[in-house]
Design a protein around this motif. Structure first.
Motif, short mmCIF file in Angstrom:
data_model
loop_
_atom_site.label_atom_id
_atom_site.label_comp_id
_atom_site.label_asym_id
_atom_site.label_seq_id
_atom_site.Cartn_x
_atom_site.Cartn_y
_atom_site.Cartn_z
N LYS A 6 56.47 38.79 41.56
CA LYS A 6 55.22 38.92 40.58
C LYS A 6 53.86 38.97 41.70
O LYS A 6 53.10 39.80 41.48
CB LYS A 6 54.93 38.23 39.47
CG LYS A 6 53.82 38.62 38.63
CD LYS A 6 53.92 37.61 37.40
CE LYS A 6 52.59 37.81 36.75
NZ LYS A 6 52.45 37.02 35.35
N ARG A 7 53.76 37.98 42.28
CA ARG A 7 52.44 37.84 43.28
C ARG A 7 52.22 38.81 44.20
O ARG A 7 51.35 39.20 44.62
CB ARG A 7 52.42 36.34 43.63
CG ARG A 7 52.22 35.48 42.57
CD ARG A 7 52.46 33.96 42.86
NE ARG A 7 52.03 33.07 41.85
CZ ARG A 7 52.16 31.98 41.66
NH1 ARG A 7 52.40 31.24 42.85
NH2 ARG A 7 52.03 31.01 40.67
N LEU A 8 53.57 39.20 44.82
CA LEU A 8 53.58 40.16 46.06
C LEU A 8 53.37 41.42 45.25
O LEU A 8 52.57 42.24 45.71
CB LEU A 8 54.98 40.37 46.43
CG LEU A 8 55.23 39.24 47.44
CD1 LEU A 8 56.88 39.14 48.05
CD2 LEU A 8 54.50 39.31 48.63
N ASP A 9 53.63 41.85 44.00
CA ASP A 9 53.21 42.93 43.36
C ASP A 9 51.92 43.07 43.08
O ASP A 9 51.32 44.09 43.10
CB ASP A 9 54.10 43.21 42.04
CG ASP A 9 55.50 43.56 42.29
OD1 ASP A 9 55.85 43.86 43.41
OD2 ASP A 9 56.31 43.38 41.34
N GLU A 10 51.43 41.91 42.51
CA GLU A 10 49.80 41.76 42.54
C GLU A 10 49.00 41.97 43.69
O GLU A 10 48.09 42.58 43.65
CB GLU A 10 49.44 40.35 41.92
CG GLU A 10 49.81 40.44 40.34
CD GLU A 10 49.64 38.76 39.92
OE1 GLU A 10 49.42 37.97 40.83
OE2 GLU A 10 49.99 38.58 38.68
N ILE A 11 49.34 41.29 44.93
CA ILE A 11 48.85 41.58 46.19
C ILE A 11 48.90 43.15 46.52
O ILE A 11 47.85 43.70 46.89
CB ILE A 11 49.42 40.94 47.37
CG1 ILE A 11 49.20 39.46 46.98
CG2 ILE A 11 49.10 41.28 48.63
CD1 ILE A 11 50.07 38.52 48.03
N LYS A 12 49.87 43.81 46.08
CA LYS A 12 49.87 45.22 46.63
C LYS A 12 49.03 45.98 45.72
O LYS A 12 48.51 47.10 46.11
CB LYS A 12 51.42 45.63 46.23
CG LYS A 12 51.79 46.91 46.99
CD LYS A 12 53.34 47.21 46.64
CE LYS A 12 53.56 48.59 47.45
NZ LYS A 12 55.23 48.67 47.33
N LYS A 13 48.75 45.56 44.55
CA LYS A 13 48.16 46.36 43.70
C LYS A 13 46.52 46.24 44.13
O LYS A 13 45.79 47.05 43.90
CB LYS A 13 48.10 45.71 42.08
CG LYS A 13 47.51 46.43 41.15
CD LYS A 13 47.73 45.87 39.87
CE LYS A 13 46.75 46.33 38.42
NZ LYS A 13 47.13 45.82 37.33
N LEU A 14 46.25 44.89 44.28
CA LEU A 14 44.78 44.49 44.62
C LEU A 14 44.55 45.12 46.04
O LEU A 14 43.01 45.27 46.11
CB LEU A 14 44.81 42.94 44.71
CG LEU A 14 44.79 42.41 43.42
CD1 LEU A 14 44.76 40.61 43.25
CD2 LEU A 14 43.59 42.79 42.41
N LYS A 15 45.19 45.67 46.85
CA LYS A 15 44.98 46.32 47.95
C LYS A 15 44.14 47.66 47.65
O LYS A 15 43.10 47.81 48.31
CB LYS A 15 46.05 46.73 48.68
CG LYS A 15 45.96 47.45 50.05
CD LYS A 15 47.23 47.91 50.92
CE LYS A 15 46.71 48.74 51.98
NZ LYS A 15 48.01 48.94 52.89
N LYS A 16 44.32 48.17 46.48
CA LYS A 16 43.57 49.37 46.18
C LYS A 16 42.09 49.08 45.58
O LYS A 16 41.16 49.67 45.92
CB LYS A 16 44.14 50.06 45.04
CG LYS A 16 45.91 50.57 45.43
CD LYS A 16 46.41 51.19 44.32
CE LYS A 16 47.84 52.03 44.56
NZ LYS A 16 48.28 52.55 43.53
N ASN A 17 41.95 47.78 45.13
CA ASN A 17 40.73 47.33 44.57
C ASN A 17 39.91 47.00 45.78
O ASN A 17 38.65 47.41 45.91
CB ASN A 17 40.96 46.11 43.90
CG ASN A 17 41.63 46.23 42.39
OD1 ASN A 17 42.48 46.74 42.59
ND2 ASN A 17 40.80 45.80 41.41
#
Length: 327
Positions: A142-153
């Motif tokens: 879950k945290r790795l998926d969040e890191i991947k998502k926050l890259k766009k931010n």
């Protein structure tokens, strides 16, 4: 005397001499010594679990804790205005100092003794026993998926923080994926089975804020997050906090592990799981998650300092992990 004090004295059979605000709690002078009174929205079953954990530890010889006080009915809390109220002993001392080697050693020994005393804990039907056993792989995913998502931010942002994250996020993501991969091929689930059989308790908030020195004796307090989990969770918390104060000096880690092992065994599987946990980019995830999802409890400068710390320690951290295997 107000209604709250009357209810406290009635339910706890305590004579309150004085009651004062203390942080987000109350500090009471009573005929049985100083007590901390906490008011929470947490259910009584959860408070019962905490109280029962502490009684189990005390029964097994681990007495240096902030014991919860039972009511006259034998519960560990009461209800007042739809809130849960509970009382514990007040430990009048100071926080331990992890810059002090002797105190750090003391923390390691204290933790091992707590884990050893927790074996065999079974909660009653009146308590809610939270377990984190087996959840680590899902949490990491879950945290790795969040890191991947926050890259766009970060890529859309124009602040210095965004630039630092954009430049370094791929490295930390890859380290996290490596840690998760190793976790999934490790003995993690075997250790989970052992912990389920042994019924061991993790404090789950083991840090210097919750380790107090009183008259040269060390106390472990604030068990609000305690649960069934692997003992290495607490030990990794201690290692992380200490390592960030000494540039990830492997010798300091060895001192902590050697002291812990004087009282509680650490298997090769335990050591491997700790290495994986220490590898995972926990602080990187926490800082960027807080920055993009829950702004802003810190100032922009504070976020910059924190993310820069994580980036700056990456090389020391990598060397530390290489040496950790040999411990």
């Amino acid at each position: 005397m107000n209604e709250f004090e009357k209810e406290l004295q009635l339910n706890y059979n305590l004579k309150i001499k004085n009651l004062n605000n203390f942080r987000d709690m109350f500090l009471a002078d009573t005929d049985s010594g100083r007590k901390l009174i906490k008011i929470s929205t947490v259910k009584q079953e959860r408070i019962n679990f905490i109280g029962e954990v502490k009684e189990h530890l005390i029964k097994n010889g681990f007495i240096h804790i902030d014991r919860n006080i039972p009511t006259v009915k034998g519960d560990f809390s009461m209800q007042f205005n739809d809130q849960t109220v509970y009382i514990s002993d007040y430990i009048d001392g100071r926080e331990c100092n992890l810059d002090n080697t002797e105190e750090t050693i003391g923390c390691a020994g204290l933790l091992a003794k707590m884990h050893r005393a927790s074996y065999g804990f079974v909660c009653s039907e009146n308590s809610y026993g939270r377990s984190e056993l087996g959840r680590m792989p899902g949490s990491y995913r879950k945290r790795l998926d969040e890191i991947k998502k926050l890259k766009k931010n970060a890529q859309r942002g124009r602040m210095k923080f965004d630039n630092l994250v954009t430049k370094n996020i791929d490295y930390f993501y890859e380290v996290g994926e490596k840690a998760l991969g190793q976790l999934l091929t490790s003995d993690y689930y075997e250790l989970v089975e052992d912990a389920q059989h042994n019924r061991t308790i993790s404090h789950h908030d083991f840090n210097h804020h919750n380790i107090y020195l009183q008259n040269d004796e060390m106390f472990l307090i604030n068990f609000e997050y305690c649960c069934y989990d692997l003992k290495v969770y607490d030990l990794v918390n201690l290692l992380r906090r200490k390592m960030r104060k000494c540039n990830w000096d492997i010798r300091e880690a060895a001192v902590i592990l050697n002291e812990y092992s004087r009282y509680e065994t650490l298997s090769g599987s335990d050591m491997n799981i700790m290495k994986i946990m220490l590898m995972f980019p926990q602080k990187f995830w926490r800082v960027i998650n807080k920055y993009y999802n829950s702004r802003k409890s810190w100032s922009e400068q504070s976020y910059l300092l924190r993310i820069q710390e994580v980036i700056d320690e990456a090389q020391c951290h990598r060397i530390f992990l290489e040496k950790f295997t040999a411990l």
